[in-house]
Design an enzyme around this catalytic site. Sequence first.
Site, short mmCIF file in Angstrom:
data_model
loop_
_atom_site.label_atom_id
_atom_site.label_comp_id
_atom_site.label_asym_id
_atom_site.label_seq_id
_atom_site.Cartn_x
_atom_site.Cartn_y
_atom_site.Cartn_z
CE LYS A 80 -4.56 0.51 0.32
NZ LYS A 80 -5.59 -0.39 -0.15
N GLY A 180 -25.76 0.93 3.20
CA GLY A 180 -24.90 1.68 2.29
C GLY A 180 -25.09 1.23 0.86
CB VAL A 181 -27.41 1.67 -1.73
CG1 VAL A 181 -27.97 0.34 -1.29
CG2 VAL A 181 -28.23 2.80 -1.09
N GLY A 182 -23.83 2.79 -1.99
CA GLY A 182 -22.93 3.58 -2.84
C GLY A 182 -22.48 2.74 -4.01
CB VAL A 184 -19.68 -2.12 -3.31
CG1 VAL A 184 -19.84 -3.63 -3.31
CG2 VAL A 184 -18.26 -1.74 -3.62
CE1 TYR A 186 -28.42 1.46 -8.81
CE2 TYR A 186 -26.49 0.69 -10.02
CZ TYR A 186 -27.82 1.09 -10.00
OH TYR A 186 -28.54 1.10 -11.16
P1 NAD Z 1 -19.03 4.43 -1.44
O1 NAD Z 1 -18.47 5.60 -0.72
O2 NAD Z 1 -19.32 4.55 -2.89
O3 NAD Z 1 -20.35 3.91 -0.72
C1 NAD Z 1 -20.54 3.92 0.64
C2 NAD Z 1 -21.99 4.32 0.88
O4 NAD Z 1 -22.27 4.18 2.26
C3 NAD Z 1 -22.29 5.77 0.51
O5 NAD Z 1 -23.44 5.81 -0.31
C4 NAD Z 1 -22.53 6.45 1.85
O6 NAD Z 1 -23.47 7.50 1.76
C5 NAD Z 1 -23.05 5.30 2.68
N1 NAD Z 1 -22.88 5.39 4.11
C6 NAD Z 1 -21.85 5.90 4.81
N2 NAD Z 1 -22.06 5.75 6.14
C7 NAD Z 1 -23.25 5.12 6.26
C8 NAD Z 1 -24.02 4.67 7.37
N3 NAD Z 1 -23.62 4.84 8.61
N4 NAD Z 1 -25.20 4.05 7.11
C9 NAD Z 1 -25.65 3.87 5.86
N5 NAD Z 1 -24.95 4.28 4.77
C10 NAD Z 1 -23.77 4.89 4.97
O7 NAD Z 1 -17.97 3.24 -1.18
P2 NAD Z 1 -17.89 1.86 -1.93
O8 NAD Z 1 -16.81 1.92 -2.94
O9 NAD Z 1 -19.23 1.40 -2.32
O10 NAD Z 1 -17.35 0.93 -0.75
C11 NAD Z 1 -18.20 0.51 0.29
C12 NAD Z 1 -17.41 -0.35 1.27
O11 NAD Z 1 -16.87 -1.49 0.61
C13 NAD Z 1 -16.22 0.36 1.92
O12 NAD Z 1 -16.03 -0.13 3.21
C14 NAD Z 1 -15.05 -0.09 1.04
O13 NAD Z 1 -13.83 -0.04 1.74
C15 NAD Z 1 -15.46 -1.52 0.75
N6 NAD Z 1 -14.88 -2.06 -0.47
C16 NAD Z 1 -15.11 -1.46 -1.66
C17 NAD Z 1 -14.57 -2.02 -2.83
C18 NAD Z 1 -14.85 -1.41 -4.18
O14 NAD Z 1 -14.66 -2.11 -5.19
N7 NAD Z 1 -15.31 -0.18 -4.27
C19 NAD Z 1 -13.76 -3.18 -2.75
C20 NAD Z 1 -13.57 -3.77 -1.50
C21 NAD Z 1 -14.12 -3.21 -0.36
#
Ligand code: NAD
Length: 349
Positions: A80, A180-182, A184, A186
């Site tokens: 990292k 959390g529907v960001g 991933v 979604y």
């Molecule tokens: P993102 O920021 O796009 O989505 C996170 C979502 O969670 C956002 O919509 C945010 O508004 C919401 N959120 C934050 N706090 C919240 C709460 N207390 N209650 C409900 N919703 C809440 O991030 P992402 O890329 O979708 O990643 C989500 C998680 O998965 C993170 O922990 C990330 O480390 C992990 N992850 C992501 C990936 C990837 O491919 N993006 C890979 C491995 C792990």
Amino acid sequence: MDLFARLDAYDYGEVHFKRDKATGLMAIVAIHDTRLGPALGGCRFIHYDTEQDALVDALRLARGMTYKAALAGLPHGGGKSVLLRPPQHFDRVALFRAFGKFVDDLRGHYITAEDSGTGLEDMDVLRSVTRWVTGVDPSHGGSGDPSPFTALGVRRGIEACVGKRLARSSLAGVHVAVQGVGHVGYHLCKELHDEGATLTVADVDPLKAERAQREFGAQVVALDAIFDVDCDVFAPCALGSPLNDDTIPRLKARIVAGAANNQLALPRHGDDLHARGILYAPDYAINAGGLINVAQEVVGYDEAKSRAKTLKIYDTILEILDRSEKLNAPTYKVADMLVEERLASARPR
Ligand code: NAD
């Protein structure tokens, strides 16, 4: 700071530092383990209160990457990098070029990618000075957004858990609460909806929750209410550590399986879930799809191969669940055990 004691605590051998006054670059590359292959892991560019915080973050995250790559069966170790934000005005392109030269000097021992605070454009700058970068734009042969692959792997992991704990061979009618529907979350809702699952969601951003309601018929609940939903699976896909002393006793789900990193506030919460008979899919095992996709870029990107490898997360989760049952041991400990075995049996490179 007691630097070498800190390295010992995280089981380290190698950390590189680079300072370039002209561009303001202050960079750390932590390489945790390369027994299985060159270290692969993202580059962070976020605010840190102290240099010590930045170093500890790099050490902690690189170690996590070793575990994730090993369990996913990838020919990579964990690494990292962290860039400290220059205190004065800086030229971002020049900064990333200087960082790219630093990465290049490591001659493939460390391969970088996107992480918090960096994006496709930064990866494209890095690409202009080093070949040891992944996550570049698809128009340049890169793998693009990893989220759909992460979601695919999580869906497969959920299928393995549902088969094991609920003795159901499909997700039809299975109720999943997604926190959390960001990015991933979604895509996970889409995967689950396509398989006939019922969804309840919560998100800080009401627009994102509404989109899940509109597109997948999800029921939307308040942020804190997501822990109380009477569902089959709780899928944490937000930030922070959702599994803690306050939330675990409230869970009605018999399965916890989601994408978020660091889901257990403390390791003992994994023991707590086990004692309560809640099946927990270890986070770094189930959320490896994005890493699998990025790793594919190192050898020439091929979406079909990424997909095929991501689907195998089902087998990894099943292996963990089977061993956990046999040993009556919490799944997070079993996952660590599998990693230690793989690392110990790696042939010297
Ligand atoms: P993102 O920021 O796009 O989505 C996170 C979502 O969670 C956002 O919509 C945010 O508004 C919401 N959120 C934050 N706090 C919240 C709460 N207390 N209650 C409900 N919703 C809440 O991030 P992402 O890329 O979708 O990643 C989500 C998680 O998965 C993170 O922990 C990330 O480390 C992990 N992850 C992501 C990936 C990837 O491919 N993006 C890979 C491995 C792990």
